[in-house]
Design a protein around this motif. Structure first.
Motif, short mmCIF file in Angstrom:
data_model
loop_
_atom_site.label_atom_id
_atom_site.label_comp_id
_atom_site.label_asym_id
_atom_site.label_seq_id
_atom_site.Cartn_x
_atom_site.Cartn_y
_atom_site.Cartn_z
N LEU A 111 0.84 -1.21 0.00
CA LEU A 111 0.00 0.00 0.00
C LEU A 111 0.87 1.26 0.00
O LEU A 111 0.63 2.19 -0.76
CB LEU A 111 -0.93 0.00 1.23
CG LEU A 111 -2.14 -0.94 1.16
CD1 LEU A 111 -2.78 -1.08 2.54
CD2 LEU A 111 -3.19 -0.44 0.16
N ALA A 112 1.89 1.25 0.85
CA ALA A 112 2.77 2.43 0.94
C ALA A 112 3.42 2.73 -0.40
O ALA A 112 3.48 3.88 -0.85
CB ALA A 112 3.82 2.22 2.02
N GLN A 113 3.87 1.66 -1.06
CA GLN A 113 4.52 1.81 -2.36
C GLN A 113 3.56 2.37 -3.41
O GLN A 113 3.88 3.30 -4.15
CB GLN A 113 5.00 0.42 -2.81
CG GLN A 113 6.32 0.42 -3.53
CD GLN A 113 6.82 -1.01 -3.69
OE1 GLN A 113 6.04 -1.90 -4.09
NE2 GLN A 113 8.07 -1.26 -3.36
N GLU A 114 2.37 1.81 -3.44
CA GLU A 114 1.39 2.19 -4.46
C GLU A 114 0.83 3.61 -4.19
O GLU A 114 0.51 4.34 -5.12
CB GLU A 114 0.28 1.15 -4.51
CG GLU A 114 -0.65 1.28 -5.69
CD GLU A 114 0.03 1.17 -7.05
OE1 GLU A 114 1.01 0.40 -7.18
OE2 GLU A 114 -0.43 1.86 -7.99
N ILE A 115 0.72 3.96 -2.92
CA ILE A 115 0.25 5.31 -2.56
C ILE A 115 1.24 6.35 -3.09
O ILE A 115 0.85 7.38 -3.63
CB ILE A 115 0.09 5.42 -1.02
CG1 ILE A 115 -1.20 4.71 -0.59
CG2 ILE A 115 0.07 6.89 -0.57
CD1 ILE A 115 -1.34 4.53 0.91
N LYS A 116 2.52 6.04 -2.96
CA LYS A 116 3.54 6.94 -3.48
C LYS A 116 3.40 7.08 -5.00
O LYS A 116 3.47 8.16 -5.56
CB LYS A 116 4.94 6.39 -3.13
CG LYS A 116 5.92 7.48 -2.68
CD LYS A 116 7.25 6.89 -2.24
CE LYS A 116 7.31 6.55 -0.75
NZ LYS A 116 8.47 5.70 -0.42
N LYS A 117 3.20 5.95 -5.65
CA LYS A 117 3.10 5.92 -7.11
C LYS A 117 1.90 6.71 -7.61
O LYS A 117 2.00 7.51 -8.53
CB LYS A 117 2.96 4.46 -7.54
CG LYS A 117 3.81 4.10 -8.76
CD LYS A 117 3.35 2.78 -9.27
CE LYS A 117 4.30 1.74 -9.63
NZ LYS A 117 3.76 0.40 -9.71
N GLN A 118 0.73 6.47 -6.99
CA GLN A 118 -0.50 7.08 -7.49
C GLN A 118 -0.75 8.47 -6.92
O GLN A 118 -1.56 9.24 -7.45
CB GLN A 118 -1.72 6.19 -7.17
CG GLN A 118 -1.73 4.88 -7.92
CD GLN A 118 -3.07 4.15 -7.78
OE1 GLN A 118 -4.11 4.76 -7.56
NE2 GLN A 118 -3.04 2.84 -7.92
N GLY A 119 -0.10 8.79 -5.81
CA GLY A 119 -0.37 10.06 -5.16
C GLY A 119 -1.78 10.15 -4.61
O GLY A 119 -2.32 11.24 -4.42
N ARG A 120 -2.39 9.01 -4.35
CA ARG A 120 -3.74 8.97 -3.79
C ARG A 120 -3.69 8.17 -2.50
O ARG A 120 -3.20 7.04 -2.49
CB ARG A 120 -4.68 8.32 -4.81
CG ARG A 120 -6.13 8.23 -4.38
CD ARG A 120 -6.99 7.64 -5.50
NE ARG A 120 -8.12 6.88 -4.95
CZ ARG A 120 -9.26 7.43 -4.55
NH1 ARG A 120 -9.45 8.73 -4.67
NH2 ARG A 120 -10.22 6.68 -4.04
N ILE A 121 -4.17 8.77 -1.41
CA ILE A 121 -4.09 8.11 -0.11
C ILE A 121 -5.47 7.73 0.39
O ILE A 121 -6.25 8.59 0.78
CB ILE A 121 -3.43 9.02 0.95
CG1 ILE A 121 -2.10 9.59 0.42
CG2 ILE A 121 -3.22 8.26 2.25
CD1 ILE A 121 -1.38 10.45 1.44
N PRO A 122 -5.80 6.43 0.40
CA PRO A 122 -7.07 6.03 1.00
C PRO A 122 -6.98 6.15 2.51
O PRO A 122 -5.89 6.12 3.08
CB PRO A 122 -7.23 4.58 0.58
CG PRO A 122 -5.84 4.09 0.35
CD PRO A 122 -5.01 5.28 -0.06
N ARG A 123 -8.11 6.34 3.18
CA ARG A 123 -8.13 6.26 4.64
C ARG A 123 -7.96 4.78 5.01
O ARG A 123 -8.46 3.90 4.31
CB ARG A 123 -9.44 6.82 5.17
CG ARG A 123 -9.52 8.34 4.95
CD ARG A 123 -10.94 8.85 4.94
NE ARG A 123 -11.67 8.38 6.10
CZ ARG A 123 -13.01 8.31 6.16
NH1 ARG A 123 -13.74 8.67 5.12
NH2 ARG A 123 -13.60 7.88 7.26
N LEU A 124 -7.25 4.51 6.09
CA LEU A 124 -6.89 3.12 6.40
C LEU A 124 -7.32 2.72 7.82
O LEU A 124 -7.14 3.46 8.78
CB LEU A 124 -5.38 2.94 6.27
CG LEU A 124 -4.79 3.16 4.87
CD1 LEU A 124 -3.26 3.18 4.94
CD2 LEU A 124 -5.26 2.08 3.91
#
Ligand SMILES: *Cc1c(COP(=O)(O)O)cnc(C)c1O
Length: 226
Positions: A111-124
């Motif tokens: 998740l951390a990796q993909e959040i960086k890539k997409q620049g979109r942060i879901p609430r967790l």
């Protein structure tokens, strides 16, 4: 008024009542309408009745129903409440506003990796296996503090709360209490707990999010009426 609208109306009233009797403002509790296995038309009916927060347990199914609905209702909020495989993380981050089932380090890293890539942060939310059931997903209660530190400090993930699915064959109350106390101890504001059968009990024990499916959309396994 459709059946779904009537059900929503009743559940909202019950939520407000339960919140008020615990001295909470009704808007302290978010109703997550669990629409898994329901057709998009049922979701549409709920949207027309004012419902905006929905829960789905499979990425694939949500991906087939929700992009169009989200296009039509930009304030629609979608929660993932089922297990997430790491190979679906990219798709999940694109589609879901909230992921309630963060349950292992490998998933947190993905998740951390993909959040960086997409620049979109879901609430967790971290899923907690409050019953320590071997077959069930979720972090054991005793391991939550370490896992939370790993997510927050190790990976920089913002964690909003905890989620649990109590054992089916037990009174859920002690599990709600456990989740609430754990969240309080860890200074997390949100607790996702309670389903159709016990959402009022969950609210009485501190739920901020209740996940209700059957009581809104009807029985998923019911045979068609003839
Ligand atoms: C299906 C499901 C719900 C809703 O259950 P109902 O009993 O239909 O209200 C809630 N939480 C999770 C994780 C689910 O999979």
């Amino acid at each position: 008024m459709t059946i779904i609208a009537q059900n929503l109306d009743l559940i909202r009233k019950n939520i407000n009542k339960a919140a008020l009797s615990s001295g909470l403002a009704p808007d302290h509790v978010t109703l997550v309408a669990v629409s898994k296995t329901c057709p998009a038309e049922a979701v549409q009916e709920a949207l027309l009745a004012g419902q905006r927060v929905f829960g789905e347990n499979r990425v694939q199914e949500a991906a087939s129903k929700f992009p169009a609905l989200k296009g039509a209702y930009p304030d629609l909020e979608l929660h993932l409440i089922g297990p997430l495989q790491t190979n679906k993380v990219a798709q999940a981050i694109k589609l879901f506003d909230v992921i309630e089932t963060l349950d292992r380090p490998k998933l947190a890293e993905a998740l951390a990796q993909e959040i960086k890539k997409q620049g979109r942060i879901p609430r967790l939310f971290i899923e907690v296996n409050t019953g320590n059931e071997p077959q069930k997903a979720g972090v054991s209660p005793q391991n939550v503090p370490n896992f939370l530190a790993f997510c927050q400090k190790g990976l920089g993930l913002p964690i909003e709360g905890l989620m649990c699915i109590p054992p089916f064959d037990q009174d859920p109350t002690s599990h709600f209490v456990l989740l609430h106390n754990l969240a309080t101890q860890l200074d997390l504001p949100s607790r996702s707990m309670g389903m159709s059968a016990d959402y009022e009990t969950a609210i009485a024990h501190g739920a901020t999010h209740v996940r209700v499916g059957t009581a809104i959309f009807g029985h998923r396994s019911a045979p068609l009426a003839s």
